[in-house]
Design a protein around this motif. Structure first.
Motif, PDB file in Angstrom:
ATOM      1  N   THR A 135      25.209  62.554  14.054  1.00 60.90           N
ATOM      2  CA  THR A 135      25.729  61.224  13.717  1.00 60.90           C
ATOM      3  C   THR A 135      26.842  60.800  14.672  1.00 60.90           C
ATOM      4  O   THR A 135      26.940  59.628  15.047  1.00 60.90           O
ATOM      5  N   ALA A 136      27.683  61.769  15.082  1.00 64.19           N
ATOM      6  CA  ALA A 136      28.774  61.454  16.004  1.00 64.19           C
ATOM      7  C   ALA A 136      28.222  61.051  17.365  1.00 64.19           C
ATOM      8  O   ALA A 136      28.658  60.070  17.975  1.00 64.19           O
ATOM      9  N   LYS A 137      27.221  61.802  17.836  1.00 64.46           N
ATOM     10  CA  LYS A 137      26.622  61.507  19.138  1.00 64.46           C
ATOM     11  C   LYS A 137      25.983  60.120  19.129  1.00 64.46           C
ATOM     12  O   LYS A 137      26.159  59.320  20.054  1.00 64.46           O
ATOM     13  N   ALA A 138      25.272  59.821  18.028  1.00 64.72           N
ATOM     14  CA  ALA A 138      24.622  58.511  17.896  1.00 64.72           C
ATOM     15  C   ALA A 138      25.654  57.387  17.874  1.00 64.72           C
ATOM     16  O   ALA A 138      25.466  56.344  18.509  1.00 64.72           O
ATOM     17  N   ALA A 139      26.765  57.595  17.150  1.00 59.40           N
ATOM     18  CA  ALA A 139      27.800  56.571  17.035  1.00 59.40           C
ATOM     19  C   ALA A 139      28.487  56.316  18.374  1.00 59.40           C
ATOM     20  O   ALA A 139      28.800  55.177  18.725  1.00 59.40           O
ATOM     21  N   ILE A 140      28.754  57.397  19.135  1.00 60.61           N
ATOM     22  CA  ILE A 140      29.403  57.254  20.446  1.00 60.61           C
ATOM     23  C   ILE A 140      28.504  56.480  21.399  1.00 60.61           C
ATOM     24  O   ILE A 140      28.941  55.561  22.098  1.00 60.61           O
ATOM     25  N   GLU A 141      27.200  56.827  21.404  1.00 61.21           N
ATOM     26  CA  GLU A 141      26.262  56.138  22.293  1.00 61.21           C
ATOM     27  C   GLU A 141      26.007  54.707  21.838  1.00 61.21           C
ATOM     28  O   GLU A 141      25.780  53.818  22.662  1.00 61.21           O
ATOM     29  N   ALA A 142      26.047  54.450  20.517  1.00 57.99           N
ATOM     30  CA  ALA A 142      25.878  53.097  20.003  1.00 57.99           C
ATOM     31  C   ALA A 142      27.047  52.198  20.416  1.00 57.99           C
ATOM     32  O   ALA A 142      26.880  50.996  20.612  1.00 57.99           O
ATOM     33  N   ALA A 143      28.243  52.790  20.556  1.00 57.86           N
ATOM     34  CA  ALA A 143      29.421  52.014  20.968  1.00 57.86           C
ATOM     35  C   ALA A 143      29.465  51.823  22.481  1.00 57.86           C
ATOM     36  O   ALA A 143      30.414  51.260  23.010  1.00 57.86           O
ATOM     37  N   GLY A 144      28.444  52.361  23.189  1.00 56.40           N
ATOM     38  CA  GLY A 144      28.384  52.198  24.635  1.00 56.40           C
ATOM     39  C   GLY A 144      29.061  53.336  25.384  1.00 56.40           C
ATOM     40  O   GLY A 144      29.331  53.209  26.576  1.00 56.40           O
ATOM     41  N   GLY A 145      29.311  54.429  24.708  1.00 57.88           N
ATOM     42  CA  GLY A 145      29.979  55.564  25.343  1.00 57.88           C
ATOM     43  C   GLY A 145      28.989  56.644  25.760  1.00 57.88           C
ATOM     44  O   GLY A 145      27.780  56.451  25.748  1.00 57.88           O
ATOM     45  N   GLU A 146      29.550  57.817  26.086  1.00 59.32           N
ATOM     46  CA  GLU A 146      28.723  58.927  26.557  1.00 59.32           C
ATOM     47  C   GLU A 146      29.260  60.207  25.914  1.00 59.32           C
ATOM     48  O   GLU A 146      30.455  60.440  25.866  1.00 59.32           O
ATOM     49  N   ALA A 147      28.329  61.051  25.387  1.00 59.23           N
ATOM     50  CA  ALA A 147      28.715  62.314  24.761  1.00 59.23           C
ATOM     51  C   ALA A 147      28.247  63.470  25.659  1.00 59.23           C
ATOM     52  O   ALA A 147      27.044  63.686  25.822  1.00 59.23           O
ATOM     53  N   ILE A 148      29.203  64.198  26.239  1.00 57.23           N
ATOM     54  CA  ILE A 148      28.878  65.286  27.157  1.00 57.23           C
ATOM     55  C   ILE A 148      29.292  66.611  26.525  1.00 57.23           C
ATOM     56  O   ILE A 148      30.465  66.813  26.200  1.00 57.23           O
ATOM     57  N   SER A 149      28.337  67.544  26.361  1.00 57.81           N
ATOM     58  CA  SER A 149      28.635  68.874  25.830  1.00 57.81           C
ATOM     59  C   SER A 149      29.061  69.788  26.968  1.00 57.81           C
ATOM     60  O   SER A 149      28.430  69.801  28.030  1.00 57.81           O
ATOM     61  N   LEU A 150      30.110  70.551  26.756  1.00 60.48           N
ATOM     62  CA  LEU A 150      30.574  71.484  27.798  1.00 60.48           C
ATOM     63  C   LEU A 150      29.761  72.759  27.789  1.00 60.48           C
ATOM     64  O   LEU A 150      29.279  73.214  26.814  1.00 60.48           O
TER      65      LEU A 150
END
Length: 150
Positions: A135-150
């Motif tokens: 849900t967090a990944k979806a929300a970040i991408e929906a806001a136009g952001g990017e989720a990068i896992s280390l």
């Protein structure tokens, strides 16, 4: 008021504690209220925590339960609403890294971090941490952001 009816203020005078072991004439001499014989009558006595008088102690009567996984990884959780608060305060602009989270006191420098999906994120952020919930990944991408896992 005169000298015959003066007395200390209420609660100002406390009764002295019981004085024991000062000879037979005191009425509290001899065994000094410790009774006769036994460990508690001796000086230097201190009982172990959980001691039950020789009876099998509770922590030994109750069976062991479960186990602790030595390979467990604990993640410090940070919700999206917390990230949004930092954006509103101006603490973060467009990127979120571990260093920034440590500077703002959200996590320790050796913590593993997981972004959780509670709350609402309006800002477009490039977030790089160890893990994300779906849900967090979806929300970040929906806001136009990017989720990068280390």
């Amino acid at each position: 008021m005169n000298l015959s009816n003066l007395k200390p203020a209420e609660g100002a005078v406390q009764k002295a504690g019981k004085v024991v072991g000062r000879g037979q004439g005191s009425g509290k001499g001899g065994t000094a209220t410790r009774g006769h014989k036994g460990a508690k009558s001796r000086s230097g006595y201190s009982k172990k925590i959980g001691f039950e008088g020789g009876q099998m102690p509770l922590q030994r009567r109750v069976p062991k339960f479960g186990f602790t996984n030595i390979n467990r990884k604990d993640y410090a959780g940070i919700n999206l609403e917390k990230l949004q608060e930092l954006v509103d305060k101006g603490a973060i602009k467009d990127t979120v890294t571990l260093d920034i989270l440590v500077e703002n006191g959200l996590v320790g420098k050796n913590d593993l971090v997981k972004i959780l999906g509670n709350g609402e994120l309006k800002a477009s952020l490039k977030v790089s941490v160890h893990k994300f919930t779906a849900t967090a990944k979806a929300a970040i991408e929906a806001a136009g952001g990017e989720a990068i896992s280390l």
